[in-house]
Design a protein around this motif. Structure first.
Motif, PDB file in Angstrom:
ATOM      1  N   TRP A  94       6.564  -5.947  -0.222  1.00 35.65           N
ATOM      2  CA  TRP A  94       6.761  -4.503  -0.341  1.00 35.65           C
ATOM      3  C   TRP A  94       6.589  -3.684   0.754  1.00 35.65           C
ATOM      4  CZ3 TRP A  94       4.055  -7.405  -3.573  1.00 35.65           C
ATOM      5  CH2 TRP A  94       2.950  -6.801  -4.201  1.00 35.65           C
ATOM      6  N   HIS A 143       7.071  -9.635  -4.628  1.00 37.20           N
ATOM      7  CA  HIS A 143       7.572  -9.446  -5.928  1.00 37.20           C
ATOM      8  C   HIS A 143       8.422  -9.631  -6.525  1.00 37.20           C
ATOM      9  CE1 HIS A 143       6.295  -5.655  -8.656  1.00 37.20           C
ATOM     10  NE2 HIS A 143       5.294  -5.747  -8.043  1.00 37.20           N
ATOM     11  N   TRP A 148      12.731  -8.491  -6.845  1.00 34.40           N
ATOM     12  CA  TRP A 148      12.302  -7.371  -5.379  1.00 34.40           C
ATOM     13  C   TRP A 148      12.796  -8.413  -3.649  1.00 34.40           C
ATOM     14  CZ3 TRP A 148       8.060  -3.468  -5.628  1.00 34.40           C
ATOM     15  CH2 TRP A 148       8.418  -2.504  -6.920  1.00 34.40           C
ATOM     16  N   ASN A 208       4.215 -11.611  -7.861  1.00 33.47           N
ATOM     17  CA  ASN A 208       3.893 -10.155  -8.971  1.00 33.47           C
ATOM     18  C   ASN A 208       5.176 -10.138  -9.430  1.00 33.47           C
ATOM     19  OD1 ASN A 208       1.847  -7.634  -7.539  1.00 33.47           O
ATOM     20  ND2 ASN A 208       2.531  -9.152  -6.159  1.00 33.47           N
ATOM     21  N   PHE A 266       9.162  -3.300 -15.051  1.00 35.16           N
ATOM     22  CA  PHE A 266       9.388  -1.579 -15.469  1.00 35.16           C
ATOM     23  C   PHE A 266      10.521  -1.286 -14.911  1.00 35.16           C
ATOM     24  CE2 PHE A 266       6.319  -3.044 -11.082  1.00 35.16           C
ATOM     25  CZ  PHE A 266       7.198  -2.669 -10.156  1.00 35.16           C
ATOM     26  N   LYS A 298       0.269 -11.957 -10.834  1.00 39.49           N
ATOM     27  CA  LYS A 298      -0.408 -11.009 -10.833  1.00 39.49           C
ATOM     28  C   LYS A 298       0.579  -9.644 -11.721  1.00 39.49           C
ATOM     29  CE  LYS A 298      -0.475  -7.026  -7.604  1.00 39.49           C
ATOM     30  NZ  LYS A 298      -0.894  -6.326  -7.137  1.00 39.49           N
ATOM     31  N   TRP A 312       0.983  -6.511 -13.408  1.00 40.72           N
ATOM     32  CA  TRP A 312       0.664  -4.826 -13.751  1.00 40.72           C
ATOM     33  C   TRP A 312       2.137  -4.421 -14.914  1.00 40.72           C
ATOM     34  CZ3 TRP A 312       4.534  -0.367 -11.954  1.00 40.72           C
ATOM     35  CH2 TRP A 312       3.789   0.517 -13.155  1.00 40.72           C
ATOM     36  N   GLU A 340      -3.842  -6.135 -14.107  1.00 42.01           N
ATOM     37  CA  GLU A 340      -3.987  -5.022 -13.283  1.00 42.01           C
ATOM     38  C   GLU A 340      -4.317  -3.531 -14.083  1.00 42.01           C
ATOM     39  OE1 GLU A 340      -2.127  -2.671  -9.131  1.00 42.01           O
ATOM     40  OE2 GLU A 340      -1.542  -4.140  -9.871  1.00 42.01           O
ATOM     41  N   LYS A 376      -4.069   0.935 -14.596  1.00 47.39           N
ATOM     42  CA  LYS A 376      -4.161   1.837 -13.775  1.00 47.39           C
ATOM     43  C   LYS A 376      -4.434   3.145 -14.477  1.00 47.39           C
ATOM     44  CE  LYS A 376      -0.058   4.167 -11.078  1.00 47.39           C
ATOM     45  NZ  LYS A 376       1.339   3.495 -10.688  1.00 47.39           N
ATOM     46  N   ASP A 379      -6.950  -2.553  -8.266  1.00 44.00           N
ATOM     47  CA  ASP A 379      -6.217  -1.206  -7.875  1.00 44.00           C
ATOM     48  C   ASP A 379      -7.364  -0.149  -6.863  1.00 44.00           C
ATOM     49  OD1 ASP A 379      -2.932  -0.745  -6.547  1.00 44.00           O
ATOM     50  OD2 ASP A 379      -4.466   0.477  -6.173  1.00 44.00           O
ATOM     51  N   HIS A 397      -5.638   3.083  -8.591  1.00 45.03           N
ATOM     52  CA  HIS A 397      -5.354   3.434 -10.337  1.00 45.03           C
ATOM     53  C   HIS A 397      -6.857   4.314 -10.983  1.00 45.03           C
ATOM     54  CE1 HIS A 397      -2.086   0.791 -10.044  1.00 45.03           C
ATOM     55  NE2 HIS A 397      -1.992   0.879  -9.341  1.00 45.03           N
ATOM     56  N   ASP A 402      -6.039  -4.572  -5.198  1.00 45.50           N
ATOM     57  CA  ASP A 402      -5.245  -4.292  -4.398  1.00 45.50           C
ATOM     58  C   ASP A 402      -5.642  -3.006  -3.743  1.00 45.50           C
ATOM     59  OD1 ASP A 402      -2.073  -4.942  -6.523  1.00 45.50           O
ATOM     60  OD2 ASP A 402      -2.669  -5.818  -4.915  1.00 45.50           O
ATOM     61  N   ASP A 418      -1.983   7.840  -7.167  1.00 48.68           N
ATOM     62  CA  ASP A 418      -1.697   6.480  -6.555  1.00 48.68           C
ATOM     63  C   ASP A 418      -1.268   6.596  -5.697  1.00 48.68           C
ATOM     64  OD1 ASP A 418      -0.064   3.638  -8.104  1.00 48.68           O
ATOM     65  OD2 ASP A 418      -1.730   3.815  -6.707  1.00 48.68           O
ATOM     66  N   ASP A 462      -2.409  -3.221  -1.371  1.00 52.65           N
ATOM     67  CA  ASP A 462      -0.891  -3.121  -1.923  1.00 52.65           C
ATOM     68  C   ASP A 462      -0.627  -1.528  -1.891  1.00 52.65           C
ATOM     69  OD1 ASP A 462      -0.523  -1.810  -5.454  1.00 52.65           O
ATOM     70  OD2 ASP A 462       1.072  -2.152  -3.614  1.00 52.65           O
TER      71      ASP A 462
HETATM   72  C1  LRH Z   1       1.350  -0.544  -9.589  1.00 52.05           C
HETATM   73  C2  LRH Z   1       0.674  -1.650  -8.476  1.00 52.05           C
HETATM   74  C3  LRH Z   1       1.098  -2.798  -8.869  1.00 52.05           C
HETATM   75  C4  LRH Z   1       2.389  -2.921  -8.274  1.00 52.05           C
HETATM   76  C5  LRH Z   1       2.995  -2.019  -7.437  1.00 52.05           C
HETATM   77  C6  LRH Z   1       4.308  -1.742  -5.883  1.00 52.05           C
HETATM   78  O1  LRH Z   1       1.092   1.567  -8.965  1.00 52.05           O
HETATM   79  O2  LRH Z   1       0.372  -1.030  -8.089  1.00 52.05           O
HETATM   80  O3  LRH Z   1       0.456  -3.161  -8.547  1.00 52.05           O
HETATM   81  O4  LRH Z   1       2.955  -4.270  -8.762  1.00 52.05           O
HETATM   82  O5  LRH Z   1       2.731  -0.713  -7.659  1.00 52.05           O
END
Ligand code: LRH
Ligand code: MN
Length: 386
Positions: free
Chosen positions: A19, A63, A66, A90, A94, A135, A137, A177, A179, A212, A215, A239, A247, A284
């Motif tokens: 990404w 991801h 995506w 990933n 969300f 992974k 998150w 992960e 945050k 990360d 985070h 990350d 972030d 990341d």
């Molecule tokens: C959430 C995050 C997570 C990913 C996204 C792109 O903030 O760090 O690792 O899924 O960014």
């Protein structure tokens, strides 16, 4: 000394995120850039450029959705043809309207089932690509006191993690992960390393924590978390990125190169740099305004430079100073390494590896940046599906 450092640096591997090559931004604007990839195949081709000039970035994390394709095994073959491999998968629970009040923690069991189904689909993708790391998150959380029951949401989270962990193959891991906040602004269901660690302990050996670097609450001593999780055998991955405020997902080492050095010193002094340590060193990041492939190359080099400085620390002198309570002496040993310019040594190492000593210049000379602008003039550039 130099031989030992070069041998350790040859072992270093950094995974880049698909990404990072697509358009990205903030809620205010996602800026388009010319030549941005339009497909997962083109994202992988861009990532392969980073490996070609640095020699230490052979894997690309995907991801889902995506990077959704019809044939993930074919995508893995495409990556291999370009000299790289598909790494971490990933999950994304969300970016869907159904997840407004959460995904695996949502009060609505139908939505929880939908979210868990996606996590299991991602394990199917891993089976097809040969990936070992899933992974997770979760953006899950609440915005107002009373909105939901904090303890019950943990029950729902634990249930989803149990189902997902049970689906993993014996060579596969779950990377959890955490945050502190965003997109939720009151509670986040996995807000800190302790919560992630506790869930991983309950799940089993193949559940590990992802740090990360963007985070944490401002002022958090991240290298303490690194040292603690290393000692506990539950540090699964990083990350990497950097931030001045929240972030920000800026280039790792850009905002705080000294913090990156301190983190890599904990890794090096625990002898956890080599691949056998099982730690996945991932980037990341989002290159919202800067060119993306050069931004990734610069980021890989920032991690490599911080690692080389960490490997330079005179550990015998440090141990002696620490054991005699020589506070200033001990600090000076670390600062000597940090203040050492390791770029000549890294140029030498690249030349010995048959690489151009200056990866940024090598990429600029390749003409790849100009070529993709022409080749990708039409079609829909990839970007944050937000
Ligand atoms: C959430 C995050 C997570 C990913 C996204 C792109 O903030 O760090 O690792 O899924 O960014
Ligand atoms: Mn992350």
């Amino acid at each position: 000394m130099t031989r030992r450092i070069k041998d350790a640096l040859r072992e270093q591997r950094i995974e880049v995120p698909s990404w990072a090559y697509g358009n990205s931004g903030t809620r205010f604007k996602v800026f388009g850039q010319p030549g941005v990839p339009r497909t997962p195949e083109e994202k992988i081709a861009d990532a392969a450029q980073v490996h070609a000039v640095t020699g230490i970035a052979p894997t690309v994390s995907l991801h889902i959705p995506w990077d959704r394709v019809d044939d993930y095994a074919q995508l893995a073959r495409h990556a291999a043809d370009l000299g790289v491999r598909i790494g971490t998968i990933n999950a994304n629970v969300f970016s869907d309207d159904d997840y407004r009040l959460g995904s695996v923690t949502n009060p609505d069991p139908r939505i929880r089932r939908k979210a868990v189904a996606h996590l299991l689909d991602c394990v199917d993708v891993m089976d097809a690509t040969g990936s070992t790391d899933l992974k997770l998150w979760f953006a899950d959380g609440t915005n107002y006191p009373g909105q939901d029951n904090i303890r019950v949401r943990q029950d729902r989270l634990a249930e989803a993690l149990d189902v997902t962990y049970a689906r993993l193959g014996e060579h596969q891991r779950l990377l959890l992960e955490y945050k502190l906040f965003e997109p939720a602004f009151y509670t986040t269901d996995v807000p800190d390393w302790g919560t992630a660690y506790a869930h991983c302990l309950r799940l089993g050996e193949r559940a590990q924590v992802v740090i990360d670097t963007g985070h944490h609450a401002p002022g958090t001593n991240i290298e303490f978390i690194v040292a603690f999780l290393l000692r506990a055998g539950r540090l699964g991955a990083f990350d990497f990125n950097s931030r001045f405020y929240a972030d920000d997902d800026l280039m790792v080492g850009a905002a705080d190169p000294f913090q990156l050095f301190r983190i890599m010193f904990e890794i090096v002094s625990a002898d956890a740099l080599q691949q056998a340590s099982g730690i996945n060193f991932m980037l990341d990041q989002c290159h919202n305004i800067e060119p993306k492939i050069p931004g990734q190359i610069r980021s890989v080099l920032n991690v490599q430079e911080a690692t080389a400085k960490a490997l330079l620390v005179d550990t015998a002198a440090l141990a002696a100073a620490q054991s005699t309570g020589d506070v200033l002496g001990a600090n000076a040993v670390l600062m000597d390494a940090y203040h050492t310019d390791v770029r000549p040594l890294l140029r030498e190492l690249r030349a010995e590896q048959g690489l151009d000593p200056d990866p940024m210049a090598a990429y600029a000379r390749s003409g790849y940046a100009e070529r993709i602008v022409v080749e990708r003039a039409d079609g829909q550039p990839a970007g944050w599906g937000a």
